[in-house]
Design an enzyme around this catalytic site. Structure first.
Site, PDB file in Angstrom:
ATOM      1  N   LYS A 214       0.812  -1.212   0.000  1.00  0.00           N
ATOM      2  CA  LYS A 214       0.000   0.000   0.000  1.00  0.00           C
ATOM      3  C   LYS A 214       0.852   1.272   0.000  1.00  0.00           C
ATOM      4  CE  LYS A 214      -4.347  -1.476   0.266  1.00  0.00           C
ATOM      5  NZ  LYS A 214      -5.486  -0.993  -0.519  1.00  0.00           N
ATOM      6  N   ARG A 248      -5.119 -10.393   2.298  1.00  0.00           N
ATOM      7  CA  ARG A 248      -5.119 -10.231   0.845  1.00  0.00           C
ATOM      8  C   ARG A 248      -3.765  -9.665   0.417  1.00  0.00           C
ATOM      9  NH1 ARG A 248      -6.405  -6.309  -2.990  1.00  0.00           N
ATOM     10  NH2 ARG A 248      -7.559  -7.073  -4.815  1.00  0.00           N
TER      11      ARG A 248
END
Length: 270
Positions: A214, A248
């Site tokens: 991220k 995930r």
């Protein structure tokens, strides 16, 4: 296929898109998608999350027909070749329906079944659903996101959406919650959410965490997208220790190894 949603496990990301933030264009041919699937299965993924529309900040919308053309052949091919659970990452009702008909075992919706017809499609599909929190839309979500108290606001939103789903006929045990790291959150918001994952896990639902590569790690550590593995794994372990269940990830092997070590140590304390 039944998915044990409360069993800590790794969900491998398979984006069949040209523009996803980390792996866009890498797996949008059938052969490449099948090769990556084989690798992720070997590396320890128990679920594959297949998406045909990028949700990166600023991403353009994809027409329903194009999304179907991207994901359905891949789902059908994977289902015919591999014994692994398949999740469809979509906000569109028809894509949900067609994907489950093609062999998907789970629906992963970044809009928490708020799009027209999505809730009805999920009820009819009779598979587990993941409800994610997002402030705004992918086009606008990083334009000055604001919260009263981010962990409380996110938990309240997800509980409300879960209540709506239960009222519509989705069993509570089939609902997964995802705080939506990076979806309408600043770095401070993301870090505070990570510190308070247990605000979600105490609600009694399985919790999915998507931290892999991220941008929050790029901002915090000044690391490019392919240099965020250590931070991604650290975030996974912080979440795991607060009771999260499904992770995930892009880097399946490393995440699965981390999870196996955590489980082995946990067994020694039993």
């Amino acid at each position: 296929m039944t998915i044990d949603l409360f069993q800590p496990q790794v969900m491998g990301i398979l984006n069949v898109t040209p523009d996803s933030f980390s792996d866009g264009g890498s797996f949008n041919s059938l052969d490449a998608a099948l090769s990556q699937t084989e690798q992720m299965v070997a590396d320890g993924a128990s679920i594959l999350d297949i998406g045909g529309e990028s949700t990166r900040p600023g991403a353009d919308a994809v027409a329903e027909a194009e999304e179907l053309d991207r994901v359905i052949p891949v789902i059908e091919a994977i289902r015919s070749r591999f014994d692994i659970a398949i999740s469809i990452d979509t906000i569109k009702a028809r894509v949900m329906t067609e994907a489950v008909n093609a062999g998907a075992n789970m629906i992963n919706d970044v809009r928490a079944l708020q799009e027209p017809g999505a809730l009805q499609a999920a009820v009819a599909a009779r598979v587990p659903v993941c409800l994610m929190h997002m402030q705004g839309s992918p086009r606008t979500m990083q334009q000055q996101p604001q919260y009263h108290q981010v962990e409380t606001d996110v938990a309240e939103f997800l509980q409300q959406r879960a209540d709506v789903c239960i009222a519509a006929g989705i069993p509570k045990q089939s609902i997964v919650l995802d705080p939506g790291f990076g979806f309408g959150k600043t770095l401070t918001h993301n870090l505070r959410l990570l510190a308070h994952v247990d605000d979600l896990t105490t609600l009694g639902y399985p919790v999915l965490i998507g931290l892999s590569r991220k941008s929050m790690f790029g901002k915090l550590l000044n690391r490019d997208v392919n240099e965020r593995l250590a931070a991604s794994l650290a975030g996974m372990m912080i979440s795991l220790n607060q009771g999260a269940h499904i992770f995930r990830v892009h880097d399946v092997k490393e995440a699965a190894d981390s999870l196996r070590l955590w489980q082995a140590v946990k067994e020694q304390k039993a």
